[in-house]
Design a protein around this motif. Structure first.
Motif, PDB file in Angstrom:
ATOM      1  N   HIS A 199      41.836  48.591  29.215  1.00  0.00           N
ATOM      2  CA  HIS A 199      40.971  47.483  29.631  1.00  0.00           C
ATOM      3  C   HIS A 199      39.619  47.593  28.941  1.00  0.00           C
ATOM      4  O   HIS A 199      39.042  48.685  28.877  1.00  0.00           O
ATOM      5  N   PRO A 200      39.073  46.475  28.427  1.00  0.00           N
ATOM      6  CA  PRO A 200      37.786  46.531  27.712  1.00  0.00           C
ATOM      7  C   PRO A 200      36.621  47.019  28.569  1.00  0.00           C
ATOM      8  O   PRO A 200      35.709  47.670  28.051  1.00  0.00           O
ATOM      9  N   TYR A 201      36.595  46.697  29.860  1.00  0.00           N
ATOM     10  CA  TYR A 201      35.518  47.204  30.713  1.00  0.00           C
ATOM     11  C   TYR A 201      35.492  48.733  30.688  1.00  0.00           C
ATOM     12  O   TYR A 201      34.435  49.354  30.544  1.00  0.00           O
ATOM     13  N   LEU A 202      36.660  49.335  30.837  1.00  0.00           N
ATOM     14  CA  LEU A 202      36.736  50.792  30.827  1.00  0.00           C
ATOM     15  C   LEU A 202      36.313  51.350  29.476  1.00  0.00           C
ATOM     16  O   LEU A 202      35.661  52.393  29.395  1.00  0.00           O
ATOM     17  N   ALA A 203      36.696  50.659  28.392  1.00  0.00           N
ATOM     18  CA  ALA A 203      36.319  51.119  27.052  1.00  0.00           C
ATOM     19  C   ALA A 203      34.807  51.108  26.875  1.00  0.00           C
ATOM     20  O   ALA A 203      34.232  52.023  26.266  1.00  0.00           O
ATOM     21  N   ALA A 204      34.132  50.081  27.399  1.00  0.00           N
ATOM     22  CA  ALA A 204      32.672  50.035  27.310  1.00  0.00           C
ATOM     23  C   ALA A 204      32.047  51.220  28.040  1.00  0.00           C
ATOM     24  O   ALA A 204      31.084  51.840  27.555  1.00  0.00           O
ATOM     25  N   MET A 205      32.591  51.567  29.192  1.00  0.00           N
ATOM     26  CA  MET A 205      32.076  52.715  29.949  1.00  0.00           C
ATOM     27  C   MET A 205      32.348  54.026  29.206  1.00  0.00           C
ATOM     28  O   MET A 205      31.494  54.923  29.182  1.00  0.00           O
ATOM     29  N   VAL A 206      33.538  54.151  28.625  1.00  0.00           N
ATOM     30  CA  VAL A 206      33.883  55.367  27.875  1.00  0.00           C
ATOM     31  C   VAL A 206      32.943  55.544  26.687  1.00  0.00           C
ATOM     32  O   VAL A 206      32.444  56.650  26.432  1.00  0.00           O
ATOM     33  N   LEU A 207      32.678  54.478  25.952  1.00  0.00           N
ATOM     34  CA  LEU A 207      31.758  54.582  24.817  1.00  0.00           C
ATOM     35  C   LEU A 207      30.359  54.977  25.285  1.00  0.00           C
ATOM     36  O   LEU A 207      29.665  55.749  24.612  1.00  0.00           O
ATOM     37  N   ALA A 208      29.934  54.455  26.421  1.00  0.00           N
ATOM     38  CA  ALA A 208      28.621  54.841  26.949  1.00  0.00           C
ATOM     39  C   ALA A 208      28.570  56.337  27.248  1.00  0.00           C
ATOM     40  O   ALA A 208      27.587  57.021  26.913  1.00  0.00           O
ATOM     41  N   LEU A 209      29.624  56.865  27.850  1.00  0.00           N
ATOM     42  CA  LEU A 209      29.661  58.299  28.166  1.00  0.00           C
ATOM     43  C   LEU A 209      29.691  59.140  26.894  1.00  0.00           C
ATOM     44  O   LEU A 209      29.039  60.193  26.822  1.00  0.00           O
ATOM     45  N   LEU A 210      30.446  58.697  25.890  1.00  0.00           N
ATOM     46  CA  LEU A 210      30.477  59.451  24.625  1.00  0.00           C
ATOM     47  C   LEU A 210      29.127  59.359  23.915  1.00  0.00           C
ATOM     48  O   LEU A 210      28.684  60.326  23.275  1.00  0.00           O
ATOM     49  N   GLY A 211      28.462  58.217  24.042  1.00  0.00           N
ATOM     50  CA  GLY A 211      27.139  58.072  23.432  1.00  0.00           C
ATOM     51  C   GLY A 211      26.093  58.976  24.065  1.00  0.00           C
ATOM     52  O   GLY A 211      25.051  59.254  23.454  1.00  0.00           O
ATOM     53  N   ALA A 212      26.370  59.449  25.281  1.00  0.00           N
ATOM     54  CA  ALA A 212      25.432  60.375  25.920  1.00  0.00           C
ATOM     55  C   ALA A 212      25.393  61.722  25.225  1.00  0.00           C
ATOM     56  O   ALA A 212      24.396  62.459  25.343  1.00  0.00           O
ATOM     57  N   ALA A 213      26.450  62.087  24.478  1.00  0.00           N
ATOM     58  CA  ALA A 213      26.480  63.404  23.829  1.00  0.00           C
ATOM     59  C   ALA A 213      25.386  63.546  22.766  1.00  0.00           C
ATOM     60  O   ALA A 213      24.581  64.488  22.826  1.00  0.00           O
ATOM     61  N   PRO A 214      25.308  62.635  21.767  1.00  0.00           N
ATOM     62  CA  PRO A 214      24.198  62.788  20.815  1.00  0.00           C
ATOM     63  C   PRO A 214      22.837  62.604  21.472  1.00  0.00           C
ATOM     64  O   PRO A 214      21.857  63.242  21.065  1.00  0.00           O
TER      65      PRO A 214
END
Length: 542
Positions: A199-214
């Motif tokens: 689902h695209p909503y979940l993908a947006a949240m996943v990208l946000a969490l991965l973006g927290a790493a850098p």
């Protein structure tokens, strides 16, 4: 007593999580819900019916490009099943196996089983990313994650039960800020793309969490942030490329950002709390849309755990918050997005910032964006509380048991929903016989022509007719679509009604179009017959 070896602790932790998930699946979902087939004597309802229809049409079609197209819905262009939440990731796998599946099978019910099995195991994997690898904390977080109210409350929308994807992404974050290796980033890229196909909503949240790493590494003045930023760009680029290749780009929803927002009281509003029963009677809402999408009660166990952390180890909590400042900023941003531009507190909108930027209109159900915040609070609370000397492991087990007990009413509600066997409001047996002889189905009024206020009239009838048509599946001119490529199509039923019937066509007239059809359709009086409260029109049996 000798301590368990890491390998034994790992096996016991994941073993308990998977066993818990399997028991919950067996206790919650009937077998005919998990593994459906054609010819069932009960009617799927609402969004769940929409998702099943889309997936059935996709499984019954040839392979095409873009890969998610089902050409027999809305021919000749067809429908991308992502726009009707057909869970493309699972649908693609099932399409490879369709020769072994029962007639009329779809995987919407099956995905509930997958999600409920994966949720506790993904929580264990995430917790181990904090460095906490003992068995009791793993048992605690498995119980608590499987009992998060926002996760359980997703019945009716299978794809959005995929909260395990958020736990996987959070687990990647925890590992990537320690060792941002190319192999880990490759796994994160795959996880992000796979989540998009859930689902695209979940993908947006996943990208946000991965973006927290850098972001976290940058705020730590860690030079590895540039490599992490490259990894994040790879994940975002892979998601964007997949969207382009699979036909996602150009989709538009119905707008209304903020209509289904997070109320500021929602995380602490104990609707369906087993430990605080009767305190409130329903979801809290200030926008007039019911509060269901903004439902984010954290659970009595998690709230108790958060309070224990604040009281017992405030300095350690503050240190961890500084150590993961990038994640804290991302979660704060997601919380703001969930609250939206119309800030509700209780029954009142206390701040209205006016219209949102156009791109945010894609996220009408903004309240969902609090899900990663709740899960991060859970993982953080368990990891911190488990560190308390002497009784930390026992304390987190109490947290998990409290959360599990508190979720009992939510589990009962979804169990009752999954076991419901709603009667057909159309004559299913007669329509199945007619559809078996039809080359194509013209359904009137089409979805875009049914008044919005008629949700339980022709909307419900159309979903049931589409459910029956999808069992073969028969090419059809109408569909319940969550997003459209370009503008929402205008209502053009009058022109269709005025055209003569063609050989092989079955024209189903619902009550909303009956008067116009009898007045304007050529030879309607002789070619149409009543089937319950609808009309079935055809030239002759094939």
């Amino acid at each position: 007593m000798r301590a368990l070896t890491p390998r034994v602790a790992s096996v016991l932790s994941y073993g308990f999580a998977l066993l818990l998930g399997a028991v919950l699946v067996a206790a919650t979902f009937p077998i005919d819900f998990l593994l459906p087939h054609a010819g069932i004597d009960w009617a799927p309802q609402g969004d769940a019916a929409q998702h099943a229809i889309a997936q059935r049409y996709f499984l019954g079609d040839d392979w095409r490009w873009p890969p998610l197209m089902a050409r027999n819905i809305l021919p000749p262009d067809g429908l991308n099943i992502a726009f009707s939440d057909g869970i493309p990731l699972l649908a693609l796998v099932l399409k490879l196996l369709r020769g072994t599946l029962p007639e009329g099978f779809h995987g919407i019910g099956l995905f509930y089983g997958i999600a409920w099995l994966a949720q506790p195991a993904a929580a264990v994997w995430c917790l181990r990313g904090t460095g906490e690898k003992r068995v009791l904390p793993a048992v605690a977080i498995a119980l608590a994650a499987a009992s998060m109210p926002a996760f359980i409350n997703r019945y009716g929308h299978a794809a959005l039960t995929g909260h395990f994807t958020l736990l996987i992404a959070l687990g990647f974050y925890l590992r990537l800020v320690r060792v941002p290796s190319p192999a880990l980033w490759a796994g994160a890229v795959v996880a992000a793309v796979a989540t998009l196909l859930v689902h695209p909503y979940l993908a947006a949240m996943v990208l946000a969490l991965l973006g927290a790493a850098p972001a976290t590494l940058l705020l730590r003045s860690d030079r590895r942030w540039m490599g992490a930023a490259t990894g994040f760009c790879a994940a975002a680029g892979a998601v964007l490329a997949t969207m382009a290749a699979f036909g996602y780009l150009g989709a538009r929803g119905d707008g209304g950002f903020g209509d289904f927002a997070l109320n500021l009281l929602s995380p602490f509003w104990p609707h369906r709390s087993g430990l605080l029963p009767g305190l409130v009677s329903g979801e809290i809402d200030a926008t007039g849309h019911g509060g269901w999408e903004g439902y984010n009660w954290l659970g009595a166990g998690l709230i108790a755990g958060m309070l224990a952390v604040v009281v017992l180890m405030p300095r350690e909590a503050a240190r961890v918050l500084r150590r993961h400042a990038g994640l804290a900023l991302v979660l704060f941003g997601l919380a703001l997005l969930a609250v939206s531009f119309r800030v509700g507190v209780g029954r009142l909108v206390v701040l209205d910032l006016g219209p949102a930027p156009g791109f945010l209109e894609q996220f009408r159900a903004s309240g969902r964006f609090f899900w990663p915040v709740g899960l991060a609070l859970l993982v953080g609370s368990v990891a911190l509380l488990a560190r308390v000397p002497r009784f930390g492991a026992a304390a987190v087990l109490v947290l998990g048991l409290l959360q599990f007990a508190d979720a009992a009413p939510n589990r009962a509600a979804i169990r009752d929903w999954a076991a419901a066997r709603t009667a057909w409001i159309v004559d299913a047996a007669a329509l199945r016989r007619l559809l078996a002889e039809a080359d194509r189905l013209t359904l009137l009024p089409t979805w875009t022509c049914i008044p919005a206020a008629d949700a339980f009239g022709d909307h419900a009838r159309q979903l049931q007719v589409l459910t029956l048509a999808a069992e073969r599946p028969v090419p059809v001119n109408s569909m319940y679509v969550a997003r459209w490529r370009g503008e929402r199509p205008p209502c053009a039923d009058s022109a269709t009604i005025a055209t003569p019937l063609e050989p092989g066509e079955l024209r189903i007239i619902l009550p909303g179009a009956r008067a116009e059809a009898l007045a304007r359709m050529p030879a309607a009086a002789t070619l149409c017959s009543p089937v319950g409260d609808i009309l079935a029109c055809r030239l002759s049996p094939r």
